[in-house]
Design a protein around this motif. Sequence first.
Motif, mmCIF file in Angstrom:
data_model
loop_
_atom_site.group_PDB
_atom_site.id
_atom_site.type_symbol
_atom_site.label_atom_id
_atom_site.label_comp_id
_atom_site.label_asym_id
_atom_site.label_seq_id
_atom_site.Cartn_x
_atom_site.Cartn_y
_atom_site.Cartn_z
ATOM 1 N N MET A 1 93.902 43.928 -8.692
ATOM 2 C CA MET A 1 92.658 44.005 -9.482
ATOM 3 C C MET A 1 92.975 44.321 -10.943
ATOM 4 O O MET A 1 93.843 45.130 -11.234
ATOM 5 C CB MET A 1 91.770 45.136 -8.949
ATOM 6 C CG MET A 1 90.898 44.703 -7.795
ATOM 7 S SD MET A 1 89.454 45.763 -7.668
ATOM 8 C CE MET A 1 88.578 44.951 -6.336
ATOM 9 N N THR A 2 92.266 43.680 -11.831
ATOM 10 C CA THR A 2 92.382 44.035 -13.246
ATOM 11 C C THR A 2 91.200 44.909 -13.608
ATOM 12 O O THR A 2 90.046 44.494 -13.481
ATOM 13 C CB THR A 2 92.413 42.769 -14.120
ATOM 14 O OG1 THR A 2 93.491 41.947 -13.683
ATOM 15 C CG2 THR A 2 92.599 43.127 -15.588
ATOM 16 N N ALA A 4 89.025 47.637 -16.105
ATOM 17 C CA ALA A 4 88.703 48.036 -17.473
ATOM 18 C C ALA A 4 87.964 49.368 -17.452
ATOM 19 O O ALA A 4 87.257 49.688 -16.495
ATOM 20 C CB ALA A 4 87.845 46.968 -18.147
ATOM 21 N N GLY A 40 94.277 48.830 -18.732
ATOM 22 C CA GLY A 40 94.770 47.742 -19.578
ATOM 23 C C GLY A 40 93.756 47.308 -20.611
ATOM 24 O O GLY A 40 94.110 46.746 -21.653
ATOM 25 N N ARG A 137 88.301 37.276 -19.096
ATOM 26 C CA ARG A 137 89.546 38.045 -19.162
ATOM 27 C C ARG A 137 90.078 38.420 -17.775
ATOM 28 O O ARG A 137 91.068 39.125 -17.658
ATOM 29 C CB ARG A 137 89.349 39.307 -20.006
ATOM 30 C CG ARG A 137 89.185 38.973 -21.484
ATOM 31 C CD ARG A 137 89.598 40.111 -22.376
ATOM 32 N NE ARG A 137 90.976 40.542 -22.169
ATOM 33 C CZ ARG A 137 91.528 41.587 -22.784
ATOM 34 N NH1 ARG A 137 90.814 42.304 -23.627
ATOM 35 N NH2 ARG A 137 92.777 41.930 -22.557
ATOM 36 N N GLY A 138 89.402 37.942 -16.730
ATOM 37 C CA GLY A 138 89.889 38.180 -15.365
ATOM 38 C C GLY A 138 89.720 39.605 -14.887
ATOM 39 O O GLY A 138 90.441 40.057 -13.990
ATOM 40 N N ILE A 139 88.784 40.323 -15.466
ATOM 41 C CA ILE A 139 88.544 41.720 -15.069
ATOM 42 C C ILE A 139 87.580 41.750 -13.884
ATOM 43 O O ILE A 139 86.518 41.105 -13.928
ATOM 44 C CB ILE A 139 87.979 42.522 -16.262
ATOM 45 C CG1 ILE A 139 89.055 42.628 -17.344
ATOM 46 C CG2 ILE A 139 87.490 43.894 -15.822
ATOM 47 C CD1 ILE A 139 88.512 42.898 -18.717
ATOM 48 N N ASP A 140 87.968 42.453 -12.825
ATOM 49 C CA ASP A 140 87.091 42.511 -11.651
ATOM 50 C C ASP A 140 86.741 43.934 -11.230
ATOM 51 O O ASP A 140 86.040 44.134 -10.252
ATOM 52 C CB ASP A 140 87.696 41.734 -10.474
ATOM 53 C CG ASP A 140 89.142 42.091 -10.227
ATOM 54 O OD1 ASP A 140 89.602 43.102 -10.794
ATOM 55 O OD2 ASP A 140 89.812 41.367 -9.484
#
Length: 198
Positions: A1-2, A4, A40, A137-140
């Motif tokens: 998982m990305t 934020a 990140g 940005r592929g953030i989930d």
Amino acid sequence: MTAALLVIDMQVDFCPGGALAVAEGDQIVQGINALMPDFGVVLLTQDWHPAHHSSFASSHPGAVPFSEMQMPYGPQTLWPDHCVQGSPGAAFHPGLNTTRADLIIRKGMNPAIDSYSAFFENDRTTPTGLEGYLRTRGIDALTLVGLATDYCVNYSALDSARLGFATTLRTDLARAIDLDGSLAAAMKGMQAAGVQMA
Ligand code: VGL
Ligand code: ZN
């Protein structure tokens, strides 16, 4: 998982001494800064109203702050004037690390509609663009901190969960306004929506 970190409305007006002060609002600043390196991506929101915004009691003759008013989009709490664009009260708390931010998203700019959520205005349909930013940005996964737990953090967390992001609230790094049981109601609603409490 990305993942934020989404830091909600850590602004002068929401801290002690400010126009819409949240008790202990300033006490979470250092903890939020300390959490930033764990993520990140760091996103900040800023409540950013034009003068005479429709959510201000002063814009409605005879209305008092913290009363409720019917708007075309539903009930709206009326607030003291706060976070007026470019004013000292709209600035981030001076102790907040803003250098680390990937994105600052401003909200509440439409004079006729308030915007508690970082994702949608209070009509629940006008987007801020944050969802598109996160998806491209592929953030989930999102971890929320900031002010106020029962308003802007609450609405942002509910939208985040509804949009399918794995959503966590760091309750130790959020503080509430707590009007008429609004904190208890917000906590219940977020839990029912699947927001993880950490
Ligand atoms: C907020 C009330 C009005 C918040 C913003 O940041 O929670 N609350 N505007
Ligand atoms: Zn506001």
